[in-house]
Design an enzyme around this catalytic site. Sequence first.
Site, PDB file in Angstrom:
ATOM      1  N   ALA A   1      13.632  -2.935   5.329  1.00  0.00           N
ATOM      2  CA  ALA A   1      14.850  -2.124   5.233  1.00  0.00           C
ATOM      3  C   ALA A   1      14.715  -1.022   4.184  1.00  0.00           C
ATOM      4  O   ALA A   1      15.703  -0.625   3.574  1.00  0.00           O
ATOM      5  CB  ALA A   1      16.071  -2.999   4.933  1.00  0.00           C
ATOM      6  N   SER A   2      13.491  -0.534   3.978  1.00  0.00           N
ATOM      7  CA  SER A   2      13.240   0.566   3.028  1.00  0.00           C
ATOM      8  C   SER A   2      13.881   0.306   1.668  1.00  0.00           C
ATOM      9  O   SER A   2      14.425   1.209   1.041  1.00  0.00           O
ATOM     10  CB  SER A   2      13.754   1.892   3.616  1.00  0.00           C
ATOM     11  OG  SER A   2      12.963   2.294   4.703  1.00  0.00           O
TER      12      SER A   2
ATOM     13  N   GLU B   1      10.641   4.747   5.933  1.00  0.00           N
ATOM     14  CA  GLU B   1      11.013   4.664   7.350  1.00  0.00           C
ATOM     15  C   GLU B   1      11.679   5.926   7.857  1.00  0.00           C
ATOM     16  O   GLU B   1      11.472   6.315   9.015  1.00  0.00           O
ATOM     17  CB  GLU B   1      11.917   3.445   7.573  1.00  0.00           C
ATOM     18  CG  GLU B   1      11.180   2.137   7.428  1.00  0.00           C
ATOM     19  CD  GLU B   1      12.042   0.935   7.735  1.00  0.00           C
ATOM     20  OE1 GLU B   1      11.995   0.445   8.874  1.00  0.00           O
ATOM     21  OE2 GLU B   1      12.768   0.489   6.824  1.00  0.00           O
TER      22      GLU B   1
ATOM     23  N   GLY C   1       0.816  -1.201   0.000  1.00  0.00           N
ATOM     24  CA  GLY C   1       0.000   0.000   0.000  1.00  0.00           C
ATOM     25  C   GLY C   1       0.851   1.253   0.000  1.00  0.00           C
ATOM     26  O   GLY C   1       0.337   2.372   0.033  1.00  0.00           O
ATOM     27  N   GLN C   2       2.182   1.075  -0.040  1.00  0.00           N
ATOM     28  CA  GLN C   2       3.098   2.212   0.006  1.00  0.00           C
ATOM     29  C   GLN C   2       3.314   2.837  -1.361  1.00  0.00           C
ATOM     30  O   GLN C   2       3.996   3.846  -1.489  1.00  0.00           O
ATOM     31  CB  GLN C   2       4.441   1.784   0.614  1.00  0.00           C
ATOM     32  CG  GLN C   2       5.403   1.066  -0.334  1.00  0.00           C
ATOM     33  CD  GLN C   2       5.132  -0.420  -0.467  1.00  0.00           C
ATOM     34  OE1 GLN C   2       3.991  -0.839  -0.470  1.00  0.00           O
ATOM     35  NE2 GLN C   2       6.178  -1.215  -0.581  1.00  0.00           N
TER      36      GLN C   2
ATOM     37  N   THR D   1      11.937   0.790  -3.205  1.00  0.00           N
ATOM     38  CA  THR D   1      12.071   1.800  -4.261  1.00  0.00           C
ATOM     39  C   THR D   1      13.394   1.674  -4.986  1.00  0.00           C
ATOM     40  O   THR D   1      13.439   1.635  -6.222  1.00  0.00           O
ATOM     41  CB  THR D   1      11.928   3.218  -3.672  1.00  0.00           C
ATOM     42  OG1 THR D   1      10.593   3.385  -3.189  1.00  0.00           O
ATOM     43  CG2 THR D   1      12.203   4.269  -4.736  1.00  0.00           C
TER      44      THR D   1
ATOM     45  N   ALA E   1      16.335   8.261  -7.231  1.00  0.00           N
ATOM     46  CA  ALA E   1      15.545   8.189  -5.996  1.00  0.00           C
ATOM     47  C   ALA E   1      16.304   7.525  -4.851  1.00  0.00           C
ATOM     48  O   ALA E   1      17.183   6.693  -5.055  1.00  0.00           O
ATOM     49  CB  ALA E   1      14.246   7.431  -6.251  1.00  0.00           C
ATOM     50  N   LYS E   2      15.917   7.909  -3.624  1.00  0.00           N
ATOM     51  CA  LYS E   2      16.293   7.222  -2.401  1.00  0.00           C
ATOM     52  C   LYS E   2      15.011   6.738  -1.721  1.00  0.00           C
ATOM     53  O   LYS E   2      13.907   6.995  -2.199  1.00  0.00           O
ATOM     54  CB  LYS E   2      17.038   8.154  -1.443  1.00  0.00           C
ATOM     55  CG  LYS E   2      18.298   8.818  -1.981  1.00  0.00           C
ATOM     56  CD  LYS E   2      18.920   9.658  -0.866  1.00  0.00           C
ATOM     57  CE  LYS E   2      20.070  10.503  -1.345  1.00  0.00           C
ATOM     58  NZ  LYS E   2      20.684  11.275  -0.232  1.00  0.00           N
TER      59      LYS E   2
END
Length: 744
Positions: free
Chosen positions: A509-510, A705, A469-470, A513, A700-701
């Site tokens: 751990a993000s 979190e 959902g992110q 992306t 992108a980064k």
Amino acid sequence: MKTQLSKSPADLQAKLEGQTRYVHDMRLPGQLVGKILRSPHPHARIVRLDVSRARAIKGVVAVLTGEDVPHHTYGPTKFKDWNILARDRVLFIGDEIAAVAAETDAAAKQAIAAIEVEYEELPGVFDPEEAMQPGAPVLHETIAGDNRPMRIALERGDVERHKQEAAVVKSGRYRSNRIYQGHLEPIGAIASWSDEEGITIWAPSHIPYRARETYAAGFGLPEDKVRIVVPPIGGSFGSKYVLKVHVIAAALAMAARRPVKIIMDRYEDMVTAHPRVPLTFDLEIGADREGNLLYKDVVVYADAGARVYWSPNVIATACTRPDNIYRFQSAKSEGHLCYTNNSPTTCMRGFGNAEMLFAVESVIDEIALELGMDPAELRLRNIVRPGERTIHGYRLDTCLLEECIDKVKAISGWERRADLPPYRGMGIALANHVSGFRAIDPRFDGSTAVLRLKGDGSLELETGEIELGQGMSLSYARIAAQVLGVPEGSILVKSGDTGRYPFGIGTLASRSTVMGGNAAKLAAEALQRRLVSLACEVLGKGASLEDGRIRYGEETYPLSEAAAWHRARHAGEELTVRETYVPDTEMPDATYYGHPSPNYPFAAHVAEVEVDPDTGRTRVVGYWAVHDSGTIIHETMAKGQVYGAVAQGIGWVTMEDLIVEQGRVKNPSMMDYRMPGARDIPNIEIAFLEGEDPNGPLGAKSLGEVALDPVPGAIANAIAHATGKRGYELPLSAERVWRAIHST
């Protein structure tokens, strides 16, 4: 059963209309209802377990105890302390003793009630520091005779020398608490078994491939005999990685030879909750008279509960990651992960970083107060800069932290801070995070994408990463669309099936992306090359791909035409490319030194609060968040991440607390566990400082979190500024703040 698709407008409409089918909504032919009998004691020996009456109940198809299931050593980390069902002892309230599968919910409940258990209660231990003491009850003798499965000890530089040189030293014992993840969708799973295919589990897991590996080990099966299918996920925030309920559903399905669904109600979920790992920090930071930070020295105690889930990663993060924001000349960390007779703890958004930053940012404000310096200026003096290698080895190819501080000061009106009325305060806090972490799985930390041209000219992108959902699917579609020049709505992103889609570490751990996005970009570039090569083969040299169409001279052809060309030349097969992104990262060594992520996001937040001195109640009246997350691929979804994170942080700092006494959850309902509502959230102003990072897809980064990480520190510092009293334990509830205000 449907797997995950991209979050298209049609999918959004389905969610709004309640048409999305979560695991609770799914039903397989012949499906049974599963229930679990759980321990009422935090530590006890099972003296007698009689399931004969349960097996005799009409409609009951299977009843399992620890004697009926495999006894392989397994678990999601190197500490293999899991079982399927308890055999001799129970280790926490909620520990799984027996399970039933029945035709109806009523029959399953009746069977659970009919199981007879006699216990011999044993002494329990509920505090990590007490668990390490000689004579404490030992939970897992073969793993940790001192109840300490993991210890961290690291030092960079000469901490003792810098302690002698420091002009200002501030310290304190800080505590972060248990937080319930508060996901809307309850925990649940459906499992089936066949001799040909093995186990299939439909479960909302972030990390289906790691779950498959764990569950296969638990049953002594090869991994290709376990398939995990991920339905749409109705919220998680770290709670839905690997869970015993998945394993128990599978064991029941194997015994009954029919599909079994287990859905936990909210009470069961909260009683047996695997909450955020509670941490205790004994933290000391020293600086010279000019405000240069010299050293950081911390001892961390972490409560793993009765079994290890993902707490080792949490304590390792807490002991290291926040150090990489500042130019500490030396740093020392000691960490103790301890077993207790509490429910096992696991990860939650922020993963140890947000907890430690609550303590670090509080102490840095105390140093600024001692030196008579503006807290923002003290931070500006000490932050890391682009091109540097941090104290633990992070390579900062990009870093806009200085710009973040300047921007958040400007948009918040930071200069007002000195003139606020009584009991009103402003606080600042910084944060960093990762975009994937090499040590999550030392074997591989990249991502694979498969991109397929369909006959109608649309595209399918398959990934092993998981949509929570992110907005991951939207981001991948946008990345591929930008490379190919096609509408992003023409790209369907699929994920969430270990039997169909590429391997992926998963959404933690993000990493989604940058890792998955880079793979999607590589796949789109590969497809672009293949399309141009095909067009040249069919039409002649000089053909190109422009704006999503094949161009040759003055003529253009849709991608559906290119699809037909390929199928005619390859026996009807679709044009498919597969690309793997492998990041240029370094596995941290035994001392946790290394470059574990492709890039690192940063943030600076300011909170403004108003405290009622008569009640201690804190109201956040303004919030400003500035982020360095590289190129923002989808601004609406990016802002949604920050809004949600700030709201989550406000709840954590001011009200949320899963209260556990002697191993028992005292507030196991949403009526008693207060979470923030719309009226608790102030106006939130967000700014993104865009600058392309060379290692991210389109520059992108990560963002998900790092958006939460500074919130506890910013609000805590604002409360301290408003009241003149420092809070050391989360949540900073009305009672705690009132007591601090009225203490002598």
